[in-house]
Design an enzyme around this catalytic site. Structure first.
Site, PDB file in Angstrom:
ATOM      1  N   ASP A 138      -2.264  -9.444   9.140  1.00  0.00           N
ATOM      2  CA  ASP A 138      -3.169  -8.888   8.135  1.00  0.00           C
ATOM      3  C   ASP A 138      -4.045 -10.033   7.633  1.00  0.00           C
ATOM      4  O   ASP A 138      -3.598 -10.862   6.844  1.00  0.00           O
ATOM      5  CB  ASP A 138      -2.321  -8.269   7.003  1.00  0.00           C
ATOM      6  CG  ASP A 138      -3.147  -7.917   5.782  1.00  0.00           C
ATOM      7  OD1 ASP A 138      -4.358  -8.196   5.761  1.00  0.00           O
ATOM      8  OD2 ASP A 138      -2.562  -7.366   4.827  1.00  0.00           O
ATOM      9  N   LYS A 162     -14.445  -7.974   2.072  1.00  0.00           N
ATOM     10  CA  LYS A 162     -13.866  -9.219   1.530  1.00  0.00           C
ATOM     11  C   LYS A 162     -14.500 -10.439   2.197  1.00  0.00           C
ATOM     12  O   LYS A 162     -14.132 -11.570   1.938  1.00  0.00           O
ATOM     13  CB  LYS A 162     -12.355  -9.219   1.721  1.00  0.00           C
ATOM     14  CG  LYS A 162     -11.667  -8.107   0.914  1.00  0.00           C
ATOM     15  CD  LYS A 162     -10.178  -8.192   0.991  1.00  0.00           C
ATOM     16  CE  LYS A 162      -9.485  -6.919   0.561  1.00  0.00           C
ATOM     17  NZ  LYS A 162      -9.428  -6.726  -0.891  1.00  0.00           N
ATOM     18  N   CYS A 184      -1.349  -4.783  -5.763  1.00  0.00           N
ATOM     19  CA  CYS A 184      -0.819  -4.006  -4.624  1.00  0.00           C
ATOM     20  C   CYS A 184       0.326  -4.745  -3.933  1.00  0.00           C
ATOM     21  O   CYS A 184       0.477  -4.651  -2.703  1.00  0.00           O
ATOM     22  CB  CYS A 184      -1.908  -3.664  -3.602  1.00  0.00           C
ATOM     23  SG  CYS A 184      -3.195  -2.637  -4.280  1.00  0.00           S
ATOM     24  N   HIS A 220       1.004  -6.903   1.166  1.00  0.00           N
ATOM     25  CA  HIS A 220       0.204  -5.928   0.411  1.00  0.00           C
ATOM     26  C   HIS A 220       0.751  -4.541   0.751  1.00  0.00           C
ATOM     27  O   HIS A 220       1.256  -4.328   1.863  1.00  0.00           O
ATOM     28  CB  HIS A 220      -1.240  -6.067   0.903  1.00  0.00           C
ATOM     29  CG  HIS A 220      -2.261  -5.296   0.145  1.00  0.00           C
ATOM     30  ND1 HIS A 220      -2.477  -3.954   0.345  1.00  0.00           N
ATOM     31  CD2 HIS A 220      -3.151  -5.673  -0.802  1.00  0.00           C
ATOM     32  CE1 HIS A 220      -3.464  -3.549  -0.432  1.00  0.00           C
ATOM     33  NE2 HIS A 220      -3.887  -4.573  -1.144  1.00  0.00           N
ATOM     34  N   GLN A 228      -7.331 -11.430   3.576  1.00  0.00           N
ATOM     35  CA  GLN A 228      -7.691 -12.531   2.660  1.00  0.00           C
ATOM     36  C   GLN A 228      -7.948 -13.839   3.393  1.00  0.00           C
ATOM     37  O   GLN A 228      -8.165 -14.863   2.744  1.00  0.00           O
ATOM     38  CB  GLN A 228      -6.567 -12.752   1.625  1.00  0.00           C
ATOM     39  CG  GLN A 228      -6.321 -11.582   0.726  1.00  0.00           C
ATOM     40  CD  GLN A 228      -7.502 -11.249  -0.176  1.00  0.00           C
ATOM     41  OE1 GLN A 228      -8.387 -12.072  -0.400  1.00  0.00           O
ATOM     42  NE2 GLN A 228      -7.521 -10.042  -0.701  1.00  0.00           N
TER      43      GLN A 228
HETATM   44  N1  PLP Z   1      -4.127  -6.754   2.882  1.00  0.00           N
HETATM   45  C1  PLP Z   1      -4.388  -7.668   1.947  1.00  0.00           C
HETATM   46  C2  PLP Z   1      -3.687  -8.990   1.976  1.00  0.00           C
HETATM   47  C3  PLP Z   1      -5.314  -7.377   0.952  1.00  0.00           C
HETATM   48  O1  PLP Z   1      -5.581  -8.271   0.004  1.00  0.00           O
HETATM   49  C4  PLP Z   1      -5.962  -6.124   0.962  1.00  0.00           C
HETATM   50  C5  PLP Z   1      -6.896  -5.753  -0.115  1.00  0.00           C
HETATM   51  O2  PLP Z   1      -6.839  -6.261  -1.210  1.00  0.00           O
HETATM   52  C6  PLP Z   1      -5.667  -5.228   1.978  1.00  0.00           C
HETATM   53  C7  PLP Z   1      -4.738  -5.576   2.930  1.00  0.00           C
HETATM   54  C8  PLP Z   1      -6.340  -3.894   2.056  1.00  0.00           C
HETATM   55  O3  PLP Z   1      -7.686  -4.070   2.318  1.00  0.00           O
HETATM   56  P1  PLP Z   1      -8.684  -2.826   2.253  1.00  0.00           P
HETATM   57  O4  PLP Z   1      -8.465  -2.186   0.907  1.00  0.00           O
HETATM   58  O5  PLP Z   1     -10.028  -3.436   2.400  1.00  0.00           O
HETATM   59  O6  PLP Z   1      -8.327  -1.923   3.381  1.00  0.00           O
END
Ligand code: PLP
Length: 419
Positions: free
Chosen positions: A212, A238, A377, A135, A215
């Protein structure tokens, strides 16, 4: 199809989806005159009444600032906030509560590590290893740290099946690698990365790993000690919790050695104009008034998920994914992306020949179906797939086979219109 439905019916006796749906008020509404099918859970999840109540109760009864007050409300607020930390600790099985830092979300957690640990370790010619799935929030913070230190990113490619190329990953780790940062579950494809194995490979070379988990936490049980992750990041929203709250788990010895990220109240133990002594963990990384209600709401979400049971959630979602895959496979011109089902969580990412994903999103919205269309993203990943965008239906345990039928039928109609 009948077999699948029968199998699903059998699952329903173990997993009462109608009962859990009753806990989520936002699911029970019509959109454009159609019943809502909320299939955008990777973007954010809906909230159970228990989470809404926890936030209302906090603001109705206990609202005060934490850690500083000598009055009862402040004591209650502090107790609630620290109970939330302990709830998160148990949820990810961290060794100590001080290893749990509250942040705004995954994005802030990764920025924190890149700006402190990353900047401390990186020098000219060093490398940070990422995967092709990342992401943007697990790319750009490292890019910024690398630019400043004249270091560089090294990207591990993806196999044709939508998984990390493990041998290339192992080969990409060199004497110059200072950090590995990898997604646990891909938000664009649903791929479950074998993070335990990937971490072990990095650790053989003494390289720390950030995972990370944005998800992952709502779909698979996570045990940071078992994974041996050095850092693990996730977002409350999430995981059926509120927005604006998230978690950075870090091993205590690493967090201890890191400089603060932001400076201000609560992160100090003493200040003079000559010198400041920083607070102990985790407060060193929690400058300013934290999101107290957010942490309390997140704890309520975790307690809710634990009552439902993550193993049961994973099993039910797997059946939904299996069912949804079969239904979408029947739609002419539809192409699904991602690995085989046994290595995938909760995501159906697809394109439909001759129809732009944004058009599909708009038409599905008119049918009451909320999905996401775009690059999610993950622009580098989209480039690797050779597309600008995909349509992404992302599942949670409150989704049903009927909603997947609603999706497949609507896609069939889209197909007819754009024939
Ligand atoms: N990493 C992954 C795999 C994501 O799907 C997301 C959000 O869609 C993020 C990071 C960023 O999360 P946040 O916007 O809650 O900080």
């Amino acid at each position: 199809m009948i077999g699948v439905r029968a199998a699903h019916a059998a699952t329903d006796t173990r997993f009462d989806v109608d009962a859990v749906r009753k806990d989520f008020p936002a699911l029970h509404q019509e959109v454009h005159g159609k019943p809502l099918a909320y299939l955008d859970n990777a973007a954010t999840t809906q909230k159970p009444q228990a989470v809404i109540d926890a936030i209302v109760n906090f603001y109705s009864r206990d609202n005060a600032n934490v850690h500083r007050g000598v009055h009862l409300l402040s004591e209650r607020a502090t107790a609630g906030y620290e109970h939330a930390r302990e709830t998160v600790r148990r949820f990810v099985n961290a060794r100590e509560a001080r290893e749990i830092v509250f942040v705004r979300g995954t994005t802030e957690a990764i920025n924190l590590v890149a700006q402190t640990f990353g900047r401390q370790r990186l020098g000219e010619g060093d490398e940070v290893v990422l995967s092709a799935f990342e992401h943007h929030s697990n790319i750009v913070p490292w890019q910024i740290a690398c630019d400043e230190k004249r270091a560089r990113l090294r990207v591990v490619p993806m196999t044709g099946a939508g998984e990390i190329a493990i041998e290339e990953y192992a080969r990409s780790l060199t004497d110059r690698t200072r950090m590995v940062s990898l997604v646990h579950v891909s938000n664009a494809l649903g791929t479950i990365n074998p993070v335990r194995r990937l971490i072990a490979i990095a650790h053989e070379r003494g390289i720390p790993v950030l995972v990370d988990g944005a998800q992952a936490v709502a779909h698979v049980p996570v045990d940071v000690q078992q994974l041996d992750a050095d850092f693990y990041a996730f977002s409350g929203h999430k995981l059926f919790g509120p927005t604006g709250i998230g978690v950075l788990y870090g091993k205590a010895n690493l967090l201890e050695a890191m400089p603060p990220y932001q400076a201000g109240g609560d992160m100090i133990s003493s200040v003079t104009f000559e010198r400041t002594l920083y607070n102990t963990l985790p407060y060193k990384f929690e400058a300013g008034t934290p999101n107290i209600a957010g942490a309390i709401g997140l704890a309520a979400a975790i307690e809710y998920v634990q009552r439902v049971g993550l193993d049961r959630i994973a099993a039910y979602e797997h059946e939904l994914l299996d069912y949804g895959t079969r239904r979408l496979d029947d739609v002419p011109g539809l192409r699904l992306y991602g690995p085989p089902l046994d290595r995938k969580a909760a995501i159906l990412s697809f394109t439909l020949a001759n129809v732009h994903p944004h058009d599909i999103g708009t038409i599905l919205d008119q049918e009451g179906i909320a999905i996401r269309a775009g690059h999610h993203c993950c622009q580098p990943l989209m480039r690797r797939l050779g597309v600008d965008a995909t349509v992404r239906a992302s599942l949670a345990f409150y989704n049903t086979v009927d909603e997947l039928d609603q999706l497949a039928s609507a896609l069939g109609r889209v197909r007819e219109v754009f024939r």
